[in-house]
Design a protein around this motif. Structure first.
Motif, PDB file in Angstrom:
ATOM      1  N   SER A 260       0.192   3.591  -3.019  1.00 23.54           N
ATOM      2  CA  SER A 260      -0.225   4.807  -2.819  1.00 23.54           C
ATOM      3  C   SER A 260       0.583   6.129  -3.261  1.00 23.54           C
ATOM      4  N   GLN A 261       1.974   5.943  -2.934  1.00 19.19           N
ATOM      5  CA  GLN A 261       2.930   7.136  -3.303  1.00 19.19           C
ATOM      6  C   GLN A 261       2.930   7.275  -4.843  1.00 19.19           C
TER       7      GLN A 261
ATOM      8  N   ASP B 156      -0.023   9.018  -6.264  1.00 21.79           N
ATOM      9  CA  ASP B 156       0.137  10.324  -5.856  1.00 21.79           C
ATOM     10  C   ASP B 156       1.132  11.058  -6.819  1.00 21.79           C
TER      11      ASP B 156
ATOM     12  N   ASN C 137       0.835  -1.153   0.025  1.00 24.35           N
ATOM     13  CA  ASN C 137       0.041   0.144  -0.068  1.00 24.35           C
ATOM     14  C   ASN C 137       0.734   1.333   0.057  1.00 24.35           C
TER      15      ASN C 137
ATOM     16  N   VAL D  89       7.524   6.922   1.227  1.00 22.62           N
ATOM     17  CA  VAL D  89       6.735   6.340   2.675  1.00 22.62           C
ATOM     18  C   VAL D  89       7.634   4.967   2.922  1.00 22.62           C
TER      19      VAL D  89
END
Lengths: 341, 150
Positions: free
Chosen positions: B102-103, B106, B98, B123
């Motif tokens: 997610s990064q 983004d 995740n 992250v």
């Protein structure tokens, strides 16, 4: 040193507008917003541009509500939460108005109104507008983690609102006479001081800002001939649940008559029971949109007469917090008065 | 209340800031983490049942979990589950998946090289760095044990 500046020609609000996204539409004030885009995108490809477009919509609507051409605007004071205030510059360039981009974190709305009022008071301009925006997705990306990152938020964390507020102010008598709305004016203001929030916790900004709000309120009533009882409400920007409880406790002890008058925009924008916003709303669009959707209409109607309005800002950057520096708070004050019959 | 010194303010903040619900969060993490582990074990059994070697099955379980977490992230569902699951979804390999996906999502708007390429491990970076570093440290200790002490 006198901090309160009285305005001899109180600039009048002749139009205002609140724009929001999904959570705002579904909050208690959703119906009072002029425009909401439940997709939060405002038709743009990136969140940063969405925030700019939201600001453009807000000013466009405010101008059309008072049938004013953008050419009449002698000054545009605007700010947002993005680096270098880029949402304001990309959103507002099409108006072609002289522009001052400002950064006051979440205190931007009051800071903008305060700057425009003093420019009008000085005679430098007669008609101008303020725009303030914040976008949840753009802010999360910049200040916290990626949008789809699966983490748990602290109970004191607040939800950055996807909201914009715009205001058109003037001292032009012709405009005021012909305007549908002209009962509300800014009668005095007090510039905020930087007050240390004593915490470096970016998930507890309400607490960090509460001391600045307390300082401003206490100092205002020390100097002003007005008393808290002369105001219907003392309105803070986005202290949220934690900041509100701290501010009220401080006021109970030092200025009890003000404690009962306090309301916070961060607690008004969402329904904390229904919406997953933890300690309430934050972001500079919060106080701007709540002022435009909740307080100004009631002031215009004469339902309330006077409010003391303080947007509260947490002055920090992602780096400053990681380096362990405490968050500084600021709370500029404006006194908004209604002369409705 | 003392609102003019840092110590006073710190005390006030401590008094009014709600505590994280440790017991509830731990319990939820235990349940969600346990369910993910149970699912992974069932997957392993299934892969072996369909004729895979023990080693291949284990690798494939990891890959499947990564794929599923990545897919759920892209569909916008992972963060909604993680809001309740907390460490339950964070600690297994799903959390790592995740954090990378997610990064990547983004950074997409900033281009493939300086956006996704440069930021994809923002992250997950600490996990990768300190994961490898502790692997190296363990290797050295193991080497010393194996060839010097024995």
């Amino acid at each position: 040193m006198k901090r309160i500046k009285k305005l001899d020609t109180p600039p009048r609000f002749i139009s205002w507008c609140a724009v929001g996204g999904y959570e705002e539409k579904n909050g208690p004030l959703g119906e009072a917003f002029d425009l909401c885009d439940e997709s939060d995108t405002f038709g743009q490809k990136t969140w940063e541009m969405s925030e700019g477009e939201m600001g453009r919509c807000a000013l466009n609507l405010a101008l059309s509500k008072c049938s004013l051409s953008h050419e009449t605007l002698e000054l545009l004071v605007a700010g947002d939460l993005q680096n270098q205030c880029v949402a304001s510059s990309v959103g507002l360039d099409s108006f072609g108005a002289p522009f001052l981009g400002i950064y006051g974190a979440c205190s931007t709305c009051t800071e903008a109104l305060l700057i425009l009022s003093s420019m009008i008071e000085s005679g430098a301009v007669t008609t101008g507008a303020c725009v303030t925006t914040s976008h949840n997705s753009a802010a999360e990306r910049q200040f916290r983690t990626p949008l789809e990152y699966g983490g748990q938020r602290s109970p004191s964390a607040q939800w950055t609102s996807t909201a914009a507020g715009s205001f058109v102010l003037t001292s032009d008598e012709e405009l005021i006479k012909n305007a549908k709305l002209s009962n509300v004016a800014i009668s005095d203001f007090m510039i905020g001081r930087i007050v240390d929030g004593a915490t470096a916790d970016g998930s507890n900004m309400g607490a960090a800002m509460s001391f600045a709000a307390a300082e401003s309120i206490i100092e205002y009533f020390k100097e002003s001939e007005l008393k808290p009882r002369d105001f219907d409400y003392i309105v803070t920007g986005d202290l949220g649940k934690v900041g509100t409880s701290i501010l009220r406790a401080i006021l109970e002890e030092r200025l009890p008559s003000a404690a009962g008058k306090h309301l916070d925009c961060g607690n008004l924008l969402y329904d904390a029971k229904r919406q997953d916003v933890h300690a309430g709303a934050s972001g500079c669009g919060t106080s701007a949109s709540v002022l435009a959707s909740y307080f100004l209409p009631r002031l215009e109607e004469g339902e309330i007469r006077d409010i003391l309005f303080l947007s509260t800002g947490a002055l920090m950057s992602p780096s400053s917090v990681l380096q362990g520096n405490t968050i500084k708070g600021i709370a500029p004050v404006i006194h908004i008065h209604s002369s409705a019959d | 209340m003392d609102i003019y010194t840092n110590e006073g303010k710190k005390e006030i903040i401590k008094k009014f800031t709600p505590k994280t619900k440790v017991l509830k969060n731990t319990l939820l993490a235990f349940i969600f983490g346990g369910l993910i582990s149970l699912g992974a074990e069932l997957l392993r059994e299934a892969y072996i049942y369909f004729g895979m070697s023990e080693k291949d099955a284990l690798t494939l379980v990891g890959v499947t979990l990564i794929l599923l977490a990545s897919l759920l992230t892209a569909l916008g569902l992972f963060d909604r589950i993680a809001r309740y699951a907390g460490a339950g979804t964070l600690v297994p390999i799903t959390g790592f998946s995740n954090s990378v996906t997610s990064q990547a999502l983004d950074a997409k708007s900033e281009g493939l090289i300086l956006g996704v390429g440069a930021k994809i491990f923002t992250v997950a970076g600490p996990v990768i760095l300190y994961g490898i570093a502790s692997g190296v440290l363990y290797g050295i200790i193991y080497f010393i044990y194996l060839y010097i002490i024995r």
